[in-house]
Enzyme design. Structure first.
Site, PDB file in Angstrom:
ATOM      1  N   GLY A 139       0.830  -1.206   0.000  1.00  0.00           N
ATOM      2  CA  GLY A 139       0.000   0.000   0.000  1.00  0.00           C
ATOM      3  C   GLY A 139       0.860   1.250   0.000  1.00  0.00           C
ATOM      4  O   GLY A 139       1.092   1.857   1.057  1.00  0.00           O
ATOM      5  N   TYR A 140       1.339   1.625  -1.155  1.00  0.00           N
ATOM      6  CA  TYR A 140       2.188   2.819  -1.276  1.00  0.00           C
ATOM      7  C   TYR A 140       1.457   3.924  -2.046  1.00  0.00           C
ATOM      8  O   TYR A 140       1.156   4.979  -1.524  1.00  0.00           O
ATOM      9  CB  TYR A 140       3.496   2.477  -1.998  1.00  0.00           C
ATOM     10  CG  TYR A 140       4.588   1.937  -1.111  1.00  0.00           C
ATOM     11  CD1 TYR A 140       4.295   1.252   0.065  1.00  0.00           C
ATOM     12  CD2 TYR A 140       5.926   2.090  -1.456  1.00  0.00           C
ATOM     13  CE1 TYR A 140       5.296   0.759   0.867  1.00  0.00           C
ATOM     14  CE2 TYR A 140       6.947   1.603  -0.647  1.00  0.00           C
ATOM     15  CZ  TYR A 140       6.632   0.934   0.522  1.00  0.00           C
ATOM     16  OH  TYR A 140       7.622   0.446   1.314  1.00  0.00           O
ATOM     17  N   GLU A 256      13.527  -3.575  -4.524  1.00  0.00           N
ATOM     18  CA  GLU A 256      12.579  -3.838  -5.606  1.00  0.00           C
ATOM     19  C   GLU A 256      13.214  -3.581  -6.962  1.00  0.00           C
ATOM     20  O   GLU A 256      12.989  -4.311  -7.920  1.00  0.00           O
ATOM     21  CB  GLU A 256      11.337  -2.955  -5.438  1.00  0.00           C
ATOM     22  CG  GLU A 256      10.300  -3.147  -6.539  1.00  0.00           C
ATOM     23  CD  GLU A 256       9.102  -2.219  -6.397  1.00  0.00           C
ATOM     24  OE1 GLU A 256       9.106  -1.391  -5.466  1.00  0.00           O
ATOM     25  OE2 GLU A 256       8.177  -2.319  -7.214  1.00  0.00           O
TER      26      GLU A 256
END
Length: 409
Positions: A139-140, A256
């Site tokens: 949830g960014y 990432e």
């Protein structure tokens, strides 16, 4: 008919002090051949839709081998792989048509938890991540805070032993499959927007959470908007110190982007593109064929350069040298090359390249189908999905700013 030669990879393997890369790559190839379900392999090789169960089954097979969290420390169930060994593993899996490893648990929140989490958080969450029994989402992004992540406005207000969360998250990939979310929330308004952000773990079954599907331009439900309406989250679910979320987010995003060049998948796609061109080139004039072959040669050379660049960065990171821009450079070069490759692949189909129906990717033969519009559905899914690669993980514009600011400092 599409058939990919089952050739050995040409990745300039070497032997190193920490592991024998040549033998390791052979072992990974054999493991994939022996343990990947034939139905899942068929889907990956032919560009068909993969379900959550396909990913979970493959990840659990890797877990039984001890490879799912190979880069984690041994004390948390990993194998202490180096960056080089993890890189070799990911390339070989992709080359041999294994599904990608879904990163939100094992590659994102897992390392955050064993690095910054409490002992209670490690005991509660790491086993479910490593077994793939707990599915995570990230949830960014928010409607007005995507590339400018620090502009997020979802709030978490302390109320005794809980935080009360209100707001919304956008482009939340696989939230509809997720049991848990690792989320950035604003716990304090400060002059500097990177401050006052906290990293929070949220159970997706908590009352007040609504997940609304977003069907993207490829006609597939990958992503969602998630709404929080007075969602009560235990204060013990804060990771790190309250207000330290920006530091943890940068740690996570750097990881990432490290393997976002995804060179194994691109090498396999290049083989598929060459098969398609051979199949459809018969309809071209000699002049048109020569132009196509020249364009393909340029793409192939660009891919070779990307593989070499990624390898060089891995070697630098192994030597303890980091220029601070490697992950950003690989993200930009890898995503832009992917988009160029998929444009070429679509155009190689000629008039059939205009065909796309998402439902033609659910089952069937995909790239191996006799019908050209079925092949086109698989190819055009790759073309459409590739558009988002230059956006997620920090847009390419943001990455270019990072590169420029670092080099001009």
């Amino acid at each position: 008919m599409q058939q990919i030669e089952n050739q050995e990879s040409e990745l300039v393997p070497q032997s190193h002090n920490e592991f024998d890369e040549i033998d390791f790559r052979k072992e990974v190839r054999q493991f994939v051949r022996d343990n990947l379900a034939s139905e899942t392999r068929h889907k990956v090789e032919n560009g068909l839709y993969l379900s959550k169960s396909d990913y979970v089954a493959w990840q659990q097979a890797l877990h039984r081998k001890g490879w799912f969290a190979g880069a984690w420390p041994q004390e948390f169930g990993g194998s202490d792989w180096s960056v080089r060994q993890e890189h070799a593993f990911l390339q070989e899996c992709a080359l041999n048509a294994a599904p990608i490893i879904i990163p939100y648990g094992v590659n994102m929140v897992g390392p955050v938890l064993y690095t910054f989490g409490t002992e209670e958080q490690k005991r509660e969450y790491l086993p479910g991540i490593i077994s793939s029994d707990t599915w995570w989402c990230q949830g960014y992004s928010e409607p007005n805070a995507g590339s400018d992540l620090a502009a997020l406005t979802t709030t978490a207000v302390r109320d005794g032993d809980f935080f009360v969360v209100n707001g919304t998250k956008m482009w939340t990939t696989e939230a509809h499959w997720a049991d848990m979310m690792h989320c950035l929330v604003r716990t304090e308004k400060t002059a500097r927007k990177q401050q006052g952000i906290t990293f929070l773990l949220i159970d997706m079954k908590t009352p007040g959470i609504t997940v609304e599907p977003i069907v993207t331009l490829d006609g597939v439900h990958h992503t969602n908007q998630v709404f929080f309406d007075n969602v009560r989250v235990p204060a013990k679910n804060v990771v790190g110190a309250e207000g330290d979320g920006w530091k943890l987010a940068k740690f996570l995003l750097a990881r990432e982007r490290s393997f976002i060049a995804d060179t194994g998948s691109k090498m396999r796609m290049m083989q598929q593109i060459k098969v398609t061109l051979r199949q459809y080139a018969q309809a071209l004039s000699p002049y048109q064929r020569a132009l196509k072959e020249a364009a393909l040669a340029e793409l192939d050379a660009s891919l070779t350069a990307l593989v070499a660049l990624e390898r060089e960065y891995v070697d630098e990171w192994m030597a303890g040298r980091d220029d601070g821009i490697g992950a950003s450079v690989l993200k930009v070069r890898g995503s832009e090359l992917l988009q160029r490759m998929t444009i070429f692949w679509r155009d190689a189909l000629g008039p059939h390249g205009a065909a796309y129906r998402a439902e033609d990717r659910v089952g069937g033969e995909g790239l191996n189908a006799k019908e050209p519009w079925i092949q086109a559905a698989a190819v055009n899914y790759g073309y459409l999905y590739a558009r988002c690669w230059s956006v997620f993980g920090g847009s390419n514009e943001i990455q270019r700013n990072i590169i420029s600011a670092t080099l001009l400092r």
